[in-house]
Design a protein around this motif. Structure first.
Motif, PDB file in Angstrom:
ATOM      1  N   TYR A   4       0.849  -1.185   0.000  1.00  0.00           N
ATOM      2  CA  TYR A   4       0.000   0.000   0.000  1.00  0.00           C
ATOM      3  C   TYR A   4       0.886   1.236   0.000  1.00  0.00           C
ATOM      4  O   TYR A   4       1.795   1.343   0.811  1.00  0.00           O
ATOM      5  CB  TYR A   4      -0.875  -0.018   1.255  1.00  0.00           C
ATOM      6  N   GLY A  56      -0.458   4.558  -0.227  1.00  0.00           N
ATOM      7  CA  GLY A  56      -1.108   5.783   0.210  1.00  0.00           C
ATOM      8  C   GLY A  56      -2.137   6.368  -0.737  1.00  0.00           C
ATOM      9  O   GLY A  56      -2.469   5.828  -1.786  1.00  0.00           O
ATOM     10  N   ASP A  57      -2.608   7.524  -0.297  1.00  0.00           N
ATOM     11  CA  ASP A  57      -3.689   8.265  -0.930  1.00  0.00           C
ATOM     12  C   ASP A  57      -3.301   8.710  -2.347  1.00  0.00           C
ATOM     13  O   ASP A  57      -2.271   9.363  -2.523  1.00  0.00           O
ATOM     14  CB  ASP A  57      -3.947   9.488  -0.036  1.00  0.00           C
ATOM     15  N   VAL A  83      -4.065  13.031  -3.527  1.00  0.00           N
ATOM     16  CA  VAL A  83      -3.242  14.226  -3.303  1.00  0.00           C
ATOM     17  C   VAL A  83      -2.301  14.434  -4.494  1.00  0.00           C
ATOM     18  O   VAL A  83      -1.813  13.481  -5.084  1.00  0.00           O
ATOM     19  CB  VAL A  83      -2.437  14.141  -1.983  1.00  0.00           C
ATOM     20  N   VAL A 113       2.888  21.413   2.831  1.00  0.00           N
ATOM     21  CA  VAL A 113       2.426  20.926   4.136  1.00  0.00           C
ATOM     22  C   VAL A 113       1.093  20.191   3.951  1.00  0.00           C
ATOM     23  O   VAL A 113       0.905  19.070   4.434  1.00  0.00           O
ATOM     24  CB  VAL A 113       2.281  22.086   5.149  1.00  0.00           C
ATOM     25  N   THR A 132       1.703  16.889   2.022  1.00  0.00           N
ATOM     26  CA  THR A 132       2.447  15.861   2.736  1.00  0.00           C
ATOM     27  C   THR A 132       1.675  15.312   3.938  1.00  0.00           C
ATOM     28  O   THR A 132       1.751  14.122   4.219  1.00  0.00           O
ATOM     29  CB  THR A 132       3.803  16.440   3.230  1.00  0.00           C
ATOM     30  N   PHE A 133       0.943  16.185   4.642  1.00  0.00           N
ATOM     31  CA  PHE A 133       0.416  15.766   5.939  1.00  0.00           C
ATOM     32  C   PHE A 133      -1.098  15.659   6.052  1.00  0.00           C
ATOM     33  O   PHE A 133      -1.591  14.934   6.911  1.00  0.00           O
ATOM     34  CB  PHE A 133       0.925  16.717   7.029  1.00  0.00           C
ATOM     35  N   GLU A 134      -1.837  16.411   5.264  1.00  0.00           N
ATOM     36  CA  GLU A 134      -3.297  16.403   5.477  1.00  0.00           C
ATOM     37  C   GLU A 134      -3.983  15.409   4.555  1.00  0.00           C
ATOM     38  O   GLU A 134      -3.672  15.323   3.377  1.00  0.00           O
ATOM     39  CB  GLU A 134      -3.865  17.816   5.250  1.00  0.00           C
ATOM     40  N   ARG A 135      -4.938  14.671   5.112  1.00  0.00           N
ATOM     41  CA  ARG A 135      -5.659  13.661   4.340  1.00  0.00           C
ATOM     42  C   ARG A 135      -7.164  13.819   4.548  1.00  0.00           C
ATOM     43  O   ARG A 135      -7.606  14.113   5.671  1.00  0.00           O
ATOM     44  CB  ARG A 135      -5.239  12.261   4.790  1.00  0.00           C
ATOM     45  N   THR A 136      -7.930  13.569   3.466  1.00  0.00           N
ATOM     46  CA  THR A 136      -9.379  13.605   3.606  1.00  0.00           C
ATOM     47  C   THR A 136      -9.859  12.389   4.387  1.00  0.00           C
ATOM     48  O   THR A 136     -10.780  12.467   5.179  1.00  0.00           O
ATOM     49  CB  THR A 136     -10.043  13.663   2.222  1.00  0.00           C
ATOM     50  N   ASN A 137      -9.220  11.240   4.140  1.00  0.00           N
ATOM     51  CA  ASN A 137      -9.492  10.028   4.934  1.00  0.00           C
ATOM     52  C   ASN A 137     -10.987   9.702   4.995  1.00  0.00           C
ATOM     53  O   ASN A 137     -11.549   9.530   6.078  1.00  0.00           O
ATOM     54  CB  ASN A 137      -8.917  10.239   6.348  1.00  0.00           C
ATOM     55  N   PRO A 138     -11.637   9.604   3.827  1.00  0.00           N
ATOM     56  CA  PRO A 138     -13.099   9.420   3.819  1.00  0.00           C
ATOM     57  C   PRO A 138     -13.487   7.979   4.188  1.00  0.00           C
ATOM     58  O   PRO A 138     -12.720   7.055   3.935  1.00  0.00           O
ATOM     59  CB  PRO A 138     -13.468   9.696   2.360  1.00  0.00           C
ATOM     60  N   PRO A 139     -14.680   7.799   4.755  1.00  0.00           N
ATOM     61  CA  PRO A 139     -15.097   6.453   5.156  1.00  0.00           C
ATOM     62  C   PRO A 139     -15.646   5.590   4.003  1.00  0.00           C
ATOM     63  O   PRO A 139     -15.891   4.426   4.193  1.00  0.00           O
ATOM     64  CB  PRO A 139     -16.188   6.727   6.198  1.00  0.00           C
ATOM     65  N   HIS A 161     -12.416   5.359  -1.938  1.00  0.00           N
ATOM     66  CA  HIS A 161     -11.119   6.007  -1.755  1.00  0.00           C
ATOM     67  C   HIS A 161     -10.222   5.603  -2.914  1.00  0.00           C
ATOM     68  O   HIS A 161     -10.163   4.425  -3.262  1.00  0.00           O
ATOM     69  CB  HIS A 161     -10.515   5.513  -0.423  1.00  0.00           C
ATOM     70  N   VAL A 211     -13.444   1.825   1.675  1.00  0.00           N
ATOM     71  CA  VAL A 211     -12.649   1.473   2.846  1.00  0.00           C
ATOM     72  C   VAL A 211     -13.507   1.032   4.031  1.00  0.00           C
ATOM     73  O   VAL A 211     -12.973   0.595   5.055  1.00  0.00           O
ATOM     74  CB  VAL A 211     -11.689   2.606   3.274  1.00  0.00           C
ATOM     75  N   ARG A 270      -9.562  19.223   7.868  1.00  0.00           N
ATOM     76  CA  ARG A 270      -8.855  18.071   7.327  1.00  0.00           C
ATOM     77  C   ARG A 270      -7.671  17.800   8.239  1.00  0.00           C
ATOM     78  O   ARG A 270      -6.872  18.698   8.490  1.00  0.00           O
ATOM     79  CB  ARG A 270      -8.333  18.392   5.928  1.00  0.00           C
ATOM     80  N   LEU A 271      -7.548  16.595   8.753  1.00  0.00           N
ATOM     81  CA  LEU A 271      -6.540  16.315   9.778  1.00  0.00           C
ATOM     82  C   LEU A 271      -5.345  15.554   9.206  1.00  0.00           C
ATOM     83  O   LEU A 271      -5.453  14.895   8.173  1.00  0.00           O
ATOM     84  CB  LEU A 271      -7.169  15.466  10.893  1.00  0.00           C
ATOM     85  N   PRO A 272      -4.219  15.610   9.922  1.00  0.00           N
ATOM     86  CA  PRO A 272      -3.059  14.788   9.529  1.00  0.00           C
ATOM     87  C   PRO A 272      -3.224  13.356  10.033  1.00  0.00           C
ATOM     88  O   PRO A 272      -2.389  12.826  10.764  1.00  0.00           O
ATOM     89  CB  PRO A 272      -1.882  15.504  10.213  1.00  0.00           C
ATOM     90  N   ASN A 326      -5.794   2.017   4.378  1.00  0.00           N
ATOM     91  CA  ASN A 326      -6.891   2.753   5.011  1.00  0.00           C
ATOM     92  C   ASN A 326      -8.089   1.840   5.198  1.00  0.00           C
ATOM     93  O   ASN A 326      -8.452   1.095   4.285  1.00  0.00           O
ATOM     94  CB  ASN A 326      -7.323   3.918   4.129  1.00  0.00           C
ATOM     95  N   TYR A 331     -12.053   1.584   7.468  1.00  0.00           N
ATOM     96  CA  TYR A 331     -13.041   1.882   8.507  1.00  0.00           C
ATOM     97  C   TYR A 331     -13.843   0.631   8.846  1.00  0.00           C
ATOM     98  O   TYR A 331     -14.867   0.714   9.522  1.00  0.00           O
ATOM     99  CB  TYR A 331     -14.003   2.981   8.038  1.00  0.00           C
ATOM    100  N   MET A 338       0.425  11.333  11.254  1.00  0.00           N
ATOM    101  CA  MET A 338       1.509  11.361  10.270  1.00  0.00           C
ATOM    102  C   MET A 338       2.901  11.176  10.884  1.00  0.00           C
ATOM    103  O   MET A 338       3.864  10.992  10.163  1.00  0.00           O
ATOM    104  CB  MET A 338       1.452  12.681   9.497  1.00  0.00           C
TER     105      MET A 338
END
Ligand SMILES: Cc1cc2nc3c(=O)[nH]c(=O)nc-3n(C[C@H](O)[C@H](O)[C@H](O)COP(=O)(O)OP(=O)(O)OC[C@H]3O[C@@H](n4cnc5c(N)ncnc54)[C@H](O)[C@@H]3O)c2cc1C
Ligand SMILES: [Zn+2]
Lengths: 99, 194, 432
Positions: free
Chosen positions: A18, A20-21, A24, A39, A42-49, A52, A72, C265-267, C316, C318, C358
């Motif tokens: 894997y 990653g996203d 981006v 920034v 590199t660091f922020e993700r939507t991370n949807p349920p 994906h 996911v 939006r979080l890390p 990822n 859930y 992260m």
């Protein structure tokens, strides 16, 4: 969960890595907002349920990079494309819109 | 400086293969092998050159063809592995380099990989213990190829005939781990069989 | 016991029996007919001073310390399911403070100290068992890394003992010391580490908070935030609107989903971690043992089952369940470490959703939205943090300033270059 590699057919998860996203996009390092953009990239993700788009690498198979669209919450795989094709399509799309 | 003579040695430290009518294994360590990949935009030229030189049609996807004593094994997108016995002083790398100048990059693989042959009516059951792909004849038959792994060792696996006979190519340094697994997987079919 | 308690007076009041030798005796004499529920099943009120979203270990401990240290306050904990149904009831119960980096050691050591006094503080048996956590090393390089970590711990007043092979053999003679690939050379032991009964922690904090007047509201899912200009003023829930002066998120694996409702939006990525329990055996593993050459750790529960786990599935997720390759990988690790485990039957295995940050370290901070506070990024190590997390989050909420021990857990540390990366893996959540 199994992934159907366009080259190799449906394979077990342990053949893949894997990576990653895939949603981006690497920003323009010369842009005026490059610092903030990197920034975020590199660091922020939507991370949807739900669905994906993500990068997978067929490490123990044909070594192709794949873009997998996957729910996911259920682990159901909706589509698998070659990352190369996705990148080329994006390139020609930006060319088209530029011309 | 002292003279050093490098003598070829087996990739296996502990080699005691099954040898029964239902299950036999052997190592093919006297092969000459070369991988080749088409240069950008030269896929068609490569196919034509191979067809002209050997009368072989390169498999587009996971497959294997034999022509003129050489096996051409698909080894990934736009890449193949050419394999034959190292008879006389035959050197596939040199041979292919000459024939594919400007249309493909060719790299010698003779000492990088070992090929293990597994055959007999039990061969499928033994492989199934470590290989995560479907080996049922409907899904995998002579001419089929899979890049996969067997008990964590990366292999290129192909089927040779309906015996069935399979061959697995792996990096030399993993050969002993593969053999270790193979002999253990084979044990139940080898010992104390009437 | 359930009647007559409003819970909103802000004054500490008793709702359940005080547990003691006398109450146990009394109940034994009357056939255990007099025990009441350990906490009230509260109904939502129109508004509160503080609403905490998430009734896991962290949400409940936050409510408890907020009420205890900063009350009187009108506090509610909103839980979409039931108390203990999240990661707090799914983890492998290991507690330790054997960290390396300055931002982490004091925080996890505060947590360890709070564990040590927890049962008296809560008047609740959480089965805190300081039976030791032993990390094995299998090479000279790994020994040196552990020596360094042990030194860092001792410099911060944390207990650490570097053991050689003979000492480890004495403790756990049944391991495969002379494994051809992964010989065991020794280990780093934290004697004060150990295990704590995970769901008893949720119940203990729930009861403790309830007795201080906190409303614990189950089956109450937060579905959106009510905003007034830049500020959050309440939440929309499956049980109606609830107003709040301050809102605190402690939703672990659901952090990104809940934060998204506030436009953040979080890390963070959500990943699945699996765990396993075998049939019960007579006691033979005293403490917690971790394999240093693969991903495998094991302890034995008070019921006798072997509790073990390994790596994240790595993608990822859930779904509170994982896939087979990791099951195989964990079992292979177990076989390499202690071949006898191959004779034991597996009873159950399950998964939980981890809020992977992260840099592998947590976040306890205000958010850019006024009135909204964040507690997240616990990865697969947040159980041991439960007391300190609640303690420091309560401080942040009450004082609007970080507790000194958790001051490094800022949300903006990625932008400012102050990531706390124990494993040195970079911003790849599945590798922490
Ligand atoms: C298999 C496994 C093994 C682990 N092993 C260890 C270990 O050995 N040691 C260790 O230190 N840590 C371990 N962990 C990690 C630890 O369990 C977690 O980091 C920690 O429990 C997370 O905090 P919590 O207890 O508050 O989370 P949770 O218990 O998950 O609480 C979050 C709560 O928020 C609720 N929620 C979510 N969305 C909403 C909403 N919209 N509205 C209302 N409520 C909502 C959820 O229902 C949930 O109850 C492990 C985790 C797993 C899964
Ligand atoms: Zn493939």
């Amino acid at each position: 969960m199994r992934i159907a590699c366009p080259h190799c057919g449906e394979r077990s998860l342990d053949e893949f890595l894997y990576s990653g996203d895939a949603t981006v996009k690497r920003p323009d390092f010369a842009g005026t907002t490059a610092m903030d953009d990197f920034v975020t990239y590199t660091f922020e993700r939507t991370n949807p349920p739900g669905p994906h788009r993500e990068l997978w690498y067929h490490a123990a198979g044909c070594h192709a990079w794949l873009v997998v669209t996957r729910n996911v919450s259920t682990h159901a795989v909706a589509s698998v494309e070659l990352a190369r094709d996705v990148a080329l399509a994006a390139k020609s799309a930006t060319k088209d819109s530029a011309s | 400086m002292a003279d050093h003579i490098l003598t070829p040695s087996s990739a296996f430290m502990d080699w005691h293969p099954p040898a029964t009518p239902k299950l036999a294994a052997s190592a093919r360590e006297t092969l000459t092998m070369a991988s080749f990949a088409a240069a950008r935009g030269k896929e068609q030229a490569l196919r034509e050159a191979i067809s002209a030189a050997y009368g072989a049609v390169l498999p587009k996807s996971a497959g294997r063809v034999e022509a003129g004593g050489i096996a051409f094994v698909w080894a990934g997108p736009d890449q193949w592995l050419a394999i034959t016995e190292h008879e006389g002083a035959r050197d596939l790398e040199a041979e292919l380099k000459e024939k594919l100048t400007g249309i493909a990059s060719v790299v010698d693989q003779s000492d990088s990989r070992v090929v293990v042959r597994i055959s007999g009516s039990r061969a499928r059951s033994v492989l199934a213990k470590g290989v995560p792909i479907d080996l049922h004849p409907r899904a995998f038959a002579p001419g089929s190829v899979a890049i996969t792994h067997a008990s964590h060792v990366g292999i290129i696996l192909w089927q040779v005939d309906d015996a069935p006979t399979y061959e697995a190519a792996m990096f030399r340094s993993y050969a002993d781990s593969f053999a270790h697994w193979l002999f253990e997987a084979a044990a139940e079919y080898v010992s104390a069989q009437p | 016991m359930m009647k007559g308690q409003t819970g909103a007076t802000g004054r500490p009041h008793m709702t359940s029996t005080h547990y003691s030798i006398f109450s146990v005796l009394r109940e034994a004499l009357r056939g255990h007919t007099g025990w009441g529920p350990a906490w009230r099943n509260a109904e939502p009120k129109p508004d509160y001073d503080v609403v905490i979203i998430g009734g896991g270990g962290h949400g409940l401990s936050t409510a408890y310390y907020l009420a205890k240290n900063y009350g009187p306050l009108r506090i509610a904990v909103l839980e979409k399911g039931w108390i203990g149904g999240g990661n707090v009831g799914r983890n492998t119960t290991i507690v330790r403070s054997n960290y390396l980096l300055p931002g982490n050691i004091p925080f996890y050591e505060l947590s360890m100290k709070l564990w040590e006094g927890l049962e008296q503080d809560l008047n609740y048996n959480a089965m805190v068992s300081q039976r030791g956590v032993l990390n094995l090393y299998h090479s000279d390089a790994q020994r040196d890394a552990f020596a360094r970590r042990g030194n860092a711990m001792r410099l911060h007043g944390v207990d650490a003992v570097l053991l050689d092979q003979a000492a480890v053999r004495k403790m756990v003679p049944f391991l495969d010391f002379d494994n051809g690939r992964f010989p065991i050379h020794g280990g780093l032991l934290q004697p004060r580490g150990g295990t704590v009964r995970h769901d008893a922690v949720a119940w203990g904090y729930a009861r403790g908070a309830d007795r201080l007047g906190v409303d614990i509201i189950q089956n109450c899912e937060v579905k959106g935030f009510i905003r007034d200009g830049g500020r959050v003023t309440g939440v929309e829930t499956s049980r109606g609107l609830i107003g709040a002066k301050k809102i605190a998120m402690a939703v672990a694996g659901s952090s990104s989903r809940v934060a998204a409702m506030a436009g953040l939006r979080l890390p963070i990525e959500s990943h699945v971690l699996q765990a396993f329990v075998t049939e019960g055996l007579k006691p033979f593993i005293d403490g917690v043992v971790t394999f240093g050459a693969g991903h495998f750790y094991i302890s034995q529960s008070d019921k006798g089952g072997l509790v073990f786990g390994g790596d994240l599935d790595g993608y990822n997720s859930y779904a509170q369940r994982g896939n087979m390759p990791v099951v195989e990988d964990v079992c292979e690790g177990g076989m390499a470490l202690m071949p006898r485990i191959g004779r034991v039957r597996l009873l159950r295995h399950w998964g939980g959703i981890m809020d992977m940050s992260m840099d592998g370290s947590p976040i306890i901070d205000k958010t850019p939205v006024d009135g909204l506070y964040l507690n997240s990024g616990w990865c697969y190590g947040g159980f041991k943090a439960t007391p300190a997390s609640g303690y420091c989050f309560a401080h942040l909420i009450a004082r609007d300033a970080p507790h000194p021990v958790a001051a490094a857990y800022r949300l903006d540390r990625f932008a400012t270059g102050h990531a706390i990366d124990e494993k040195g893996m970079g911003p790849q959540p599945n590798l922490h």
